[in-house]
Design an enzyme around this catalytic site. Structure first.
Site, PDB file in Angstrom:
ATOM      1  CG  HIS A  66      -4.268   1.930  -2.304  1.00 44.51           C
ATOM      2  ND1 HIS A  66      -4.375   2.671  -1.149  1.00 44.51           N
ATOM      3  CD2 HIS A  66      -5.528   1.831  -2.806  1.00 44.51           C
ATOM      4  CE1 HIS A  66      -5.639   2.995  -0.945  1.00 44.51           C
ATOM      5  NE2 HIS A  66      -6.367   2.514  -1.932  1.00 44.51           N
ATOM      6  CD  GLU A  77      -9.987   3.660  -1.304  1.00 42.68           C
ATOM      7  OE1 GLU A  77     -10.948   3.883  -0.541  1.00 42.68           O
ATOM      8  OE2 GLU A  77      -8.820   3.542  -0.911  1.00 42.68           O
ATOM      9  CG  ASP A 108      -2.316   0.629   0.800  1.00 49.50           C
ATOM     10  OD1 ASP A 108      -2.314   1.806   0.367  1.00 49.50           O
ATOM     11  OD2 ASP A 108      -3.346  -0.047   0.916  1.00 49.50           O
TER      12      ASP A 108
END
Length: 772
Positions: A277, A342, A202
């Protein structure tokens, strides 16, 4: 005829007695998750140092060793291992190839124990059921005296409802080492869970050794230490500043973890995030981004996530394929998780190479470009004999042909995927996000937000009622996710996982018809005693008493309703500074309070107070129900109860969404209170909250003024509060004391910080102004 009726009556009485005895006997069986079928018989099987485990082959021997070692620690002796079945006092593994892979049958008699299963998975689960039939002291790490090491004679037939029963550990936001991962594996096996999903990549850290790209762990695994600052308030890192906080797992360590898990029927699924990420990877290799931008590994929250892999460069795909070439041999799992969530694709919209890719491939927009990215990586993953799984954003722009979807934004993504014939793992944030609070925020360690108590986890069902039977077949199961932004230690990780994981385990293993919250809560205490022996820092939040308050400003009365998560809880309370003892008042209905009062309450068991006491002081003051004139209106998003909220007696909690807070963005708060007549006053108190991660800051100054005509005001005092880093959520009363005087109007001004250290607009939150 009378004789016939008498016989029938006796038969019915006998049947009724037998059924009642069976129900009572089953109530003593505290296995979690609840087995599919339990028949309790008379008698017990006694374990001793002469008990023999009959095994065939090394794998059965290794499976048995886990329980043997527990006897060694807790009883001081160890049962024997043999290959031949003795006449009595044995545990034997019996293979039946007609069973499903994880199914087992457990037959316990005074003579011996037979575990029937198709393969090792069933034998493991049979032994775990024996473990939970044994006294809780079996979990002790030191010898316990005067314990009868016996289990009830039972026949248990059992198998899981779902094939995917998982937990995700986020190793990126905070790193957890091999030892803790293996402890977690043991604890999952105890509950017959079979998937551990490791979030290895991440923005805030790369956690897996990749030998071809050493900078991923030399640079990407380490960040600048800002642990003294709340997660989302941490500052952007200079790429030239060396990171010292982090860590990673070597390939050898991961192979050992995988082997350890396999022996417990747990599949380790690696997650290598893409295309977003991945700030840690770009910090190590800037050329992976669209514009070769140099960035540091973020120390905290990143939003929006714009530093993502460039989809227009061939070198990006070459890099990812090389990474996967090292990842895939470590993990025998058939799944590779690629994240896919995302991604803010603003750089793709501006990047010439991404635009060229879209033109060459006939893609209409950047959503289709992400779909291209995912499908291309899926093709490569499939070529290695693996299946791609990703978060539900991989649906956007068109789903890859063989992809499995992990639905986290509710269940809709899972429904859509199942409709298209794709397999699904349900993990909605509402029920499965274990980084959410599980009790009242005032009593809990700082968490991400949300509210997912034990009882809510138990309500989870991966199959949505609107699904057709064909769609339901694509639901593999469910999974809990523990994102670790606010989980800095193993102790806190345990606190967030346990006992919620036990509730999830039952929702995924046991049939829907067999599940019952009351029954589960009756079996839970036995499991918690085991956790005590094991030294697990489990949460007791479900036992905490919470209060819901309402105010009648016309009658000047506050009513409090008390509860906890358990049915028919024995809650008792006292008013004032009395002791909570057996004479405390039993709570039956809401409590009406009309003056400043201290209330204390506790959960009782066997007429004794247990757990943490609930305490609250309800403070009445001279401004209750007074008219307010706001010189600067509060924000429409945080109106609380409306125009009287700041003088309604009800105080806000650390949950700033609780409906008791009014807020101002950037603006100062200025409000005038009309007491309707002159009153003698000597103190003004303003209640506020600070949560720097959410952009909420204490006022830098609070000033108070009084007037008798509402025109001319006199300042009676002020308090200042210079900005300081605060890594917690905190409630604070700002008190201004002065010599007693008479006044009708009170003006209070609270000064907003206006800009946070990150340069973002700041919020000012106020719950009550008390005039005394």
């Amino acid at each position: 005829m009378k004789k016939f009726k008498t016989i029938i009556s006796l038969i019915l009485l006998t049947i009724s007695s037998f059924v009642s005895q069976e129900i009572i006997a089953q109530k003593k069986i505290n296995i979690i998750p609840k087995p599919a079928n339990i028949v309790v018989k008379e008698g017990k099987f006694q374990f001793s140092k002469n008990t023999q485990f009959v095994v065939k082959g090394d794998s059965q021997k290794e499976i048995a060793t886990a329980l043997l070692n527990k006897f060694q620690l807790a009883a001081g002796w160890k049962p024997l291992i043999t290959t031949k079945i003795p006449k009595s006092n044995y545990i034997v593994f019996k293979v039946d190839k007609t069973f499903h892979r994880e199914a087992y049958k457990l037959d316990v008699s005074t003579k011996g124990v037979v575990i029937t299963a198709k393969e090792n998975a069933g034998f493991i689960y049979g032994l775990e059921s024996i473990r939970q039939l044994l006294p809780t002291a079996i979990e002790s790490k030191v010898v316990v005296s005067n314990v009868k090491w016996e289990i009830s004679n039972v026949s248990i037939t059992d198998e899981p409802r779902f094939q995917w029963r998982g937990l995700m550990l986020d190793l990126s936001r905070h790193f957890f080492d091999k030892s803790y991962i293996e402890e977690t594996i043991d604890r999952l096996a105890m509950l017959k869970m079979n998937v551990l999903h490791l979030h290895l990549v991440d923005d805030q850290g790369w956690r897996i050794e990749i030998k071809k790209y050493p900078r991923l762990t030399e640079v990407g695994a380490w960040r600048v230490n800002q642990e003294n600052v709340i997660w989302n308030a941490r500052l952007t890192v200079n790429p030239d500043e060396k990171g010292t906080f982090g860590g990673f797992l070597t390939q050898e360590e991961l192979k050992e973890i995988v082997k350890y898990a396999q022996l417990r029927n747990i599949e380790i699924i690696p997650e290598i995030e893409m295309p977003a990420h991945v700030s840690c990877a770009i910090a190590a290799y800037p050329e992976l981004a669209c514009f070769n931008q140099r960035i540091g590994v973020p120390s905290g929250g990143v939003w929006p996530i714009t530093d993502i892999y460039c989809a227009g460069k061939e070198s990006t795909f070459e890099f990812l394929q090389n990474v996967l070439d090292e990842v895939i041999p470590i993990f025998p799992s058939k799944y590779i998780h690629i994240g896919g969530d995302e991604a803010t694709k603003t750089n793709w919209e501006k990047c010439p190479l991404c635009q060229k890719r879209m033109q060459d491939e006939g893609l209409k927009n950047v959503h289709e470009l992400q779909s291209y990215f995912v499908k291309r990586m899926e093709k490569y993953i499939n070529s290695k004999g693996k299946k791609l799984i990703g978060w539900d954003e991989i649906l956007e722009g068109g789903l890859a042909p063989e992809a499995t979807v992990m639905s986290w934004r509710g269940t809709q993504g899972g429904i859509e995927a199942a409709e298209q014939g794709h397999d699904v793992v349900m993990t909605p944030g509402t029920h499965c996000y274990f980084d959410h609070y599980q009790g009242p925020q005032n009593e809990e360690p700082l968490a991400f937000g949300g509210y997912t108590p034990l009882s809510k986890v138990y309500e989870f069902d991966p199959v949505v009622p609107t699904m057709t039977p064909e769609e339901a077949k694509h639901i593999l199961g469910g999974q809990a996710n523990l994102w670790s932004e606010y989980i800095p230690t193993t102790q806190q990780s345990e606190y967030m996982i346990f006992p919620r994981i036990a509730a999830l385990a039952e929702t995924l293993w046991s049939s829907k018809e067999a599940r019952n919250w009351n029954d589960f809560t009756n079996r839970l205490p036995s499991l918690l005693k085991r956790y005590d022996y094991l030294g697990i820092n489990y949460a007791k939040s479900a036992y905490l008493i919470t209060a819901t308050s309402t105010a009648d400003l016309d009658k000047k009365i506050v009513k409090l309703a008390l509860k906890n998560e358990f049915p028919n809880a024995d809650i008792r309370y006292v008013l004032g500074d009395k002791s909570i003892d057996a004479n405390a008042i039993k709570y039956t209905d809401s409590i009406a309070i009309s003056e400043t009062t201290l209330l204390k309450a506790s959960l009782f068991e066997n007429d004794k107070a247990v757990g943490k006491f609930f305490t609250d002081t309800i403070k009445f003051h001279k401004a209750v129900g007074s008219k307010l004139n706001f010189k600067t209106p509060y924000d429409d998003n945080y109106k609380a109860d409306g125009p009287f909220s700041l003088v309604n007696i009800l105080r806000g909690t650390k949950n700033f969404h609780d409906g008791q807070w009014q807020a101002w963005l950037v603006k100062d708060m200025e409000v005038v209170i009309d007491l309707e007549k002159e009153k003698t006053i000597k103190q003004i108190v303003l209640g506020s909250i600070e949560n720097q991660g959410s952009g909420i800051y204490f006022p830098t100054q609070v000033s108070a003024f009084v007037s008798n005509d509402g025109v001319t005001y006199k300042e009676v005092g002020q308090v200042t509060h210079p900005f300081a880093i605060n890594s917690n959520s905190e409630l604070k009363d700002f008190k201004i004391n002065f010599n007693a005087l008479t006044a009708r109007y009170v003006k209070v001004v609270a000064t907003n910080l206006k800009k946070s250290p990150k340069g973002e607009d700041s919020w000012l939150f106020i719950d009550e102004i008390l005039v005394n």
